[in-house]
Design an enzyme around this catalytic site. Structure first.
Site, mmCIF file in Angstrom:
data_model
loop_
_atom_site.group_PDB
_atom_site.id
_atom_site.type_symbol
_atom_site.label_atom_id
_atom_site.label_comp_id
_atom_site.label_asym_id
_atom_site.label_seq_id
_atom_site.Cartn_x
_atom_site.Cartn_y
_atom_site.Cartn_z
ATOM 1 N N CYS A 26 0.316 -1.332 -6.100
ATOM 2 C CA CYS A 26 -0.429 -0.085 -6.299
ATOM 3 C C CYS A 26 -1.772 -0.216 -5.588
ATOM 4 O O CYS A 26 -2.126 -1.278 -5.084
ATOM 5 C CB CYS A 26 -0.677 0.140 -7.790
ATOM 6 S SG CYS A 26 0.791 0.070 -8.788
ATOM 7 N N ARG A 81 0.196 1.817 -0.306
ATOM 8 C CA ARG A 81 0.503 0.754 -1.290
ATOM 9 C C ARG A 81 1.376 1.269 -2.426
ATOM 10 O O ARG A 81 1.887 0.491 -3.224
ATOM 11 C CB ARG A 81 -0.797 0.181 -1.848
ATOM 12 C CG ARG A 81 -1.735 -0.422 -0.818
ATOM 13 C CD ARG A 81 -3.042 -0.848 -1.456
ATOM 14 N NE ARG A 81 -2.827 -1.893 -2.418
ATOM 15 C CZ ARG A 81 -2.759 -3.183 -2.112
ATOM 16 N NH1 ARG A 81 -2.895 -3.565 -0.854
ATOM 17 N NH2 ARG A 81 -2.537 -4.100 -3.016
ATOM 18 N N TRP A 104 2.904 2.505 -7.573
ATOM 19 C CA TRP A 104 4.303 2.207 -7.235
ATOM 20 C C TRP A 104 4.883 1.650 -8.528
ATOM 21 O O TRP A 104 4.529 0.552 -8.953
ATOM 22 C CB TRP A 104 4.380 1.183 -6.117
ATOM 23 C CG TRP A 104 5.770 0.846 -5.684
ATOM 24 C CD1 TRP A 104 6.624 1.655 -4.986
ATOM 25 C CD2 TRP A 104 6.490 -0.365 -5.921
ATOM 26 N NE1 TRP A 104 7.805 1.007 -4.770
ATOM 27 C CE2 TRP A 104 7.762 -0.225 -5.327
ATOM 28 C CE3 TRP A 104 6.181 -1.541 -6.557
ATOM 29 C CZ2 TRP A 104 8.729 -1.225 -5.356
ATOM 30 C CZ3 TRP A 104 7.132 -2.553 -6.601
ATOM 31 C CH2 TRP A 104 8.383 -2.381 -6.014
ATOM 32 N N ASN A 111 -3.320 -3.095 -10.773
ATOM 33 C CA ASN A 111 -2.275 -3.399 -9.787
ATOM 34 C C ASN A 111 -1.726 -4.776 -10.149
ATOM 35 O O ASN A 111 -2.479 -5.744 -10.224
ATOM 36 C CB ASN A 111 -2.850 -3.416 -8.368
ATOM 37 C CG ASN A 111 -1.823 -3.916 -7.352
ATOM 38 O OD1 ASN A 111 -0.613 -3.737 -7.555
ATOM 39 N ND2 ASN A 111 -2.275 -4.567 -6.290
ATOM 40 N N GLY A 112 -0.418 -4.850 -10.406
ATOM 41 C CA GLY A 112 0.204 -6.138 -10.757
ATOM 42 C C GLY A 112 1.189 -5.937 -11.898
ATOM 43 O O GLY A 112 1.577 -4.814 -12.217
ATOM 44 N N GLU A 120 16.524 -6.907 12.312
ATOM 45 C CA GLU A 120 15.288 -6.133 12.255
ATOM 46 C C GLU A 120 15.545 -4.669 12.604
ATOM 47 O O GLU A 120 15.037 -3.760 11.945
ATOM 48 C CB GLU A 120 14.253 -6.745 13.207
ATOM 49 C CG GLU A 120 12.939 -5.997 13.315
ATOM 50 C CD GLU A 120 12.204 -5.803 11.974
ATOM 51 O OE1 GLU A 120 12.589 -6.468 10.990
ATOM 52 O OE2 GLU A 120 11.310 -4.952 11.910
ATOM 53 N N LYS A 129 14.741 -1.595 10.030
ATOM 54 C CA LYS A 129 13.901 -0.444 10.392
ATOM 55 C C LYS A 129 14.623 0.861 10.114
ATOM 56 O O LYS A 129 14.082 1.793 9.552
ATOM 57 C CB LYS A 129 13.504 -0.505 11.878
ATOM 58 C CG LYS A 129 12.513 -1.558 12.227
ATOM 59 C CD LYS A 129 11.088 -1.250 11.833
ATOM 60 C CE LYS A 129 10.580 -1.775 10.566
ATOM 61 N NZ LYS A 129 10.708 -3.110 10.138
ATOM 62 N N GLU A 156 15.383 1.540 6.199
ATOM 63 C CA GLU A 156 14.258 1.727 5.265
ATOM 64 C C GLU A 156 13.517 3.049 5.487
ATOM 65 O O GLU A 156 12.800 3.503 4.607
ATOM 66 C CB GLU A 156 13.279 0.555 5.319
ATOM 67 C CG GLU A 156 12.467 0.410 6.578
ATOM 68 C CD GLU A 156 11.438 -0.718 6.453
ATOM 69 O OE1 GLU A 156 10.872 -0.943 5.384
ATOM 70 O OE2 GLU A 156 11.212 -1.387 7.470
ATOM 71 N N HIS A 193 35.331 -11.823 12.605
ATOM 72 C CA HIS A 193 35.539 -12.476 11.296
ATOM 73 C C HIS A 193 35.321 -11.492 10.150
ATOM 74 O O HIS A 193 34.909 -11.873 9.062
ATOM 75 C CB HIS A 193 34.590 -13.668 11.166
ATOM 76 C CG HIS A 193 34.789 -14.686 12.232
ATOM 77 N ND1 HIS A 193 35.843 -15.570 12.253
ATOM 78 C CD2 HIS A 193 34.106 -14.905 13.377
ATOM 79 C CE1 HIS A 193 35.784 -16.319 13.337
ATOM 80 N NE2 HIS A 193 34.732 -15.942 14.031
ATOM 81 N N LYS A 233 4.037 -0.870 0.835
ATOM 82 C CA LYS A 233 3.690 -1.658 2.020
ATOM 83 C C LYS A 233 3.711 -3.151 1.739
ATOM 84 O O LYS A 233 4.135 -3.935 2.573
ATOM 85 C CB LYS A 233 2.301 -1.263 2.518
ATOM 86 C CG LYS A 233 1.866 -1.993 3.785
ATOM 87 C CD LYS A 233 2.852 -1.782 4.920
ATOM 88 C CE LYS A 233 2.506 -2.577 6.145
ATOM 89 N NZ LYS A 233 3.587 -2.520 7.156
HETATM 90 C C1 AGP Z 1 9.364 -4.230 6.743
HETATM 91 O O1 AGP Z 1 9.422 -3.057 7.529
HETATM 92 C C2 AGP Z 1 9.231 -3.928 5.259
HETATM 93 N N1 AGP Z 1 8.183 -3.054 5.005
HETATM 94 C C3 AGP Z 1 9.225 -5.182 4.421
HETATM 95 O O2 AGP Z 1 10.463 -5.821 4.620
HETATM 96 C C4 AGP Z 1 8.107 -6.211 4.715
HETATM 97 O O3 AGP Z 1 8.317 -6.819 5.984
HETATM 98 C C5 AGP Z 1 8.172 -7.308 3.635
HETATM 99 O O4 AGP Z 1 7.919 -6.706 2.394
HETATM 100 C C6 AGP Z 1 7.188 -8.452 3.867
HETATM 101 O O5 AGP Z 1 5.862 -7.987 3.786
HETATM 102 P P1 AGP Z 1 4.669 -8.991 4.213
HETATM 103 O O6 AGP Z 1 4.881 -9.317 5.665
HETATM 104 O O7 AGP Z 1 3.426 -8.229 3.946
HETATM 105 O O8 AGP Z 1 4.800 -10.225 3.354
#
Ligand code: AGP
Length: 619
Positions: A2, A27, A74, A100-101, A491, A495, A498, A514, A614
């Site tokens: 958050c 966040r 969040w 936050n936490g 990757e 992308k 998500e 396989h 994020k």
């Molecule tokens: C990647 O696009 C995502 N947002 C997510 O997988 C991110 O890479 C992951 O949460 C790791 O975050 P960080 O690099 O801040 O540790």
């Protein structure tokens, strides 16, 4: 994760809080709220939904007052709702808290407080905090907060107001980030730097178990024991315009297009006369020399950067290397000891699983190096040494520029280790440095072929959307690659899934027969990374196997490749010719853009995708 903000000064607190929360919305964005004091009155407004819902409410009925706290959420405990939104209050509605936490022992505390007559109205873990503070409050809010914190288990960054002490805000942290913005006659609390940069560049990074008392006149930082702590005021080197969209429709698109400049800046900062420099790194070369194995530990995109690094470290530095997701590393029994270098990769430097993995690695005697973007973040500060990627603030939830910057740092680290361990001939080292120096301009050249608003990839995305509808939503994506580009297949799939919520899977192309080849019919769109490489012919075979089963292929090939055109591919993406070792830095660019344009075709919130945040600062 958050975002929390606090303000005390002469300005309208409502405006400062809303502005700060807008900078922290990446966040978390399922609900938001503020508590503002004026005189001995406290106004609390909190709403489910994005920040703009709260802003509309506040702008229709502005709250006076120059001291307040705010929160964008969040959800972890309790669904997004008005009542579960922060701030949370005590029984007498005198104490307001944003958090936050995760408070791991909240149920035990809540049951005790209920037995003592406290009334709870939300489903959150956070609500135990104002009630605990109320329990200990005897006229001194700082004291009461300190006593309450002693009972909390878990992670927190909090800001606290008491309406009978309207001249101060209390901030405190444990494993969730919290900074103090130092102004003139005003002071700020925030989860991250962008929230305060409109007002000041002077910040104090709070350490774990520190508590800050903010008044208009100044900031006092203490340990939870009450002992005062002298803190350095750091000056933030970048300005708020870097955390703006600068004319792009989305932060993600802006950050994709920034990559050439960032890679160039990394080279300027780190490469001088062929020598590689990690000025901030506190780990000396004699430590690196005795490293017998490397464990790279990370989450998500950072994990994919680590998987790519394994190829370069083993090929060039001849150091055995394995890669773990943070959540797996910390719960298995990894063979880690003082001859192991553990590299934690994290853009935010606050990912809970990666922070926990760091602590596990240190407990086992490893040397821990972190590769981070956010200066002063928890992972950066708890490592034995940190290398910053200096990619500037990455606001979009989908990580792009951080990924290529992480790769660039890994290339330089690998070359540095290879030279240190004499596993690379000077001629090859010099050739690779020369080739690496070409990459930023190749990235800029590649990006220049894609006008942000309309280009071949946007057209492919439109075509996919049409096809997806025609196939009654049965279409999905497969990404296939080999060798050092295999992590890019993962990757590219991450992308896409998500931000467009379409199923997408990355696979080593050699694994097709396989199992995954059973998926091939006219539904999936298969992205095949078939650049000039030692496995090119194998990729062509994969393409033929897919075409033989009516599969649809988007091929990523090297500019000038004529052979690929003889295999009836449906769509072609070309990248400039580059040493195969460095090709991941180019290959990933169109994969990022493809995901962006597909998500844009489906009309989703690209910078703030559903269910995501994020940085995941909770396990
Ligand atoms: C990647 O696009 C995502 N947002 C997510 O997988 C991110 O890479 C992951 O949460 C790791 O975050 P960080 O690099 O801040 O540790």
């Amino acid at each position: 994760m958050c975002g929390i903000v606090g303000y005390i000064g002469e300005r309208k607190a409502q405006d400062v809080l809303l502005k700060g929360l807008s900078r922290l919305e990446y966040r978390g964005y399922d609900s938001a709220g503020v508590a503002i004091l004026h005189g001995h009155k406290m106004d609390l407004v909190k709403k489910r939904g994005k920040l703009k819902v709260l802003a509309e409410e506040l702008n229709s009925g502005p709250i006076p007052g120059a001291i307040g706290i705010g929160h964008t959420r969040w959800a972890t405990h309790g669904a997004p709702s008005d009542v579960n939104a922060h701030p949370h209050l005590d029984c007498k509605r005198r104490i307001a808290v944003v958090h936050n936490g995760i408070i791991e022992n909240y149920l035990e505390l809540k049951n005790t407080l209920i037995k003592e007559g406290h009334k709870f109205i939300s489903e959150t873990d956070t609500e135990v905090i104002p009630h605990l503070i109320e329990k200990f409050y005897k006229g001194n809010i700082e004291e009461a907060v300190r006593k309450a914190l002693k009972l909390l288990k878990g992670t927190y960054a909090i800001a606290v107001l008491h309406k009978d002490e309207p001249d101060k805000i209390i901030g405190a942290r444990c494993d969730s980030p919290l900074i103090v913005g130092v102004g003139k006659g005003e002071n700020f609390l925030a989860s991250d730097v962008p929230a305060i940069l409109d007002y000041t560049k002077d910040v104090i990074y709070l350490e774990n178990h520190e508590l800050a008392v903010l008044t208009k006149a100044g900031v006092v930082v203490k340990e939870h024991s009450g002992r005062r702590v002298a803190k350095k005021v750091a000056r933030v080197k970048w300005d708020i315009s870097q955390a703006e969209k600068s004319g792009y429709r989305h932060f993600m698109l802006k950050e994709i297009f920034e990559q050439g400049d960032i890679l160039e800046a990394i080279q300027t900062e780190r490469l001088r006369d062929g020598r590689i420099r990690f000025q901030e790194l506190a780990i000396r070369d004699n430590i690196f020399k005795r490293v017998k194995r490397i464990a790279i530990v990370a989450c998500g995109t950072a994990y994919h950067a680590g998987l790519t690094a394994k190829y370069m470290l083993e090929e060039l530095a001849k150091i055995p290397c394995w890669v773990d997701t943070s959540s797996e590393f910390r719960y298995r029994d990894p063979i880690v000891d003082k001859e192991t270098l553990v590299i934690i990769v994290s853009q935010s430097g606050e990912t809970a699983d990666s922070l926990a993995a760091l602590r596990e690695a240190k407990k086992r005697g490893a040397t821990v190096l972190s590769i981070c973007n956010v200066v002063g973040s928890s992972i950066a500060r708890e490592s034995d040494g940190v290398i910053y990627i200096h990619a500037g603030p990455e606001i979009a939830v989908a990580s792009t520029k951080a990924y290529t910057a992480q790769l660039a740092i890994f290339y330089l680290l690998t070359l540095h280790l290879a030279k240190l361990k004499n596993t690379i001939k000077t001629a090859r080292y010099n050739m690779l440095i020369r080739e690496f120096r070409r990459v930023p301009n190749l990235v800029k050249e590649l990006l220049s072929e894609y006008k942000p608003d309309y280009n071949p990839l946007a057209a492919y995305a439109q075509e996919f959307k049409r096809y997806y509808n025609e196939k009654h939503n049965k279409s999905f994506f497969l990404y296939l690659a080999r060798n050092i580009n295999y992590p890019n297949a993962l990757e590219g799939a991450l992308k896409l899934k998500e931000i467009s919520y379409i199923s997408a899977e990355g696979y080593p192309a050699g694994e097709m027969k396989h199992g995954p080849i059973a998926l091939i019919d006219e539904n999936p769109w298969v992205v095949c990374i078939a650049i000039a490489s030692k496995t090119y012919d194998k990729m062509i075979s994969n393409i033929q196997e897919i075409k033989a089963r009516n599969g649809i292929i988007i091929a990523v090939a090297t500019e000038g490749d004529k052979e690929i055109l003889h295999h009836n591919i449906n769509y072609l993406i070309e990248i400039p010719k580059v040493e195969e070792l460095f090709s991941p830095l180019l290959v990933v660019i169109p994969l990022q853009l493809l995901a962006y344009y597909v998500a844009r075709e489906f009309g989703y919130d690209i910078d703030q995708p559903r269910n995501l945040a994020k940085s995941v600062t909770v396990e």
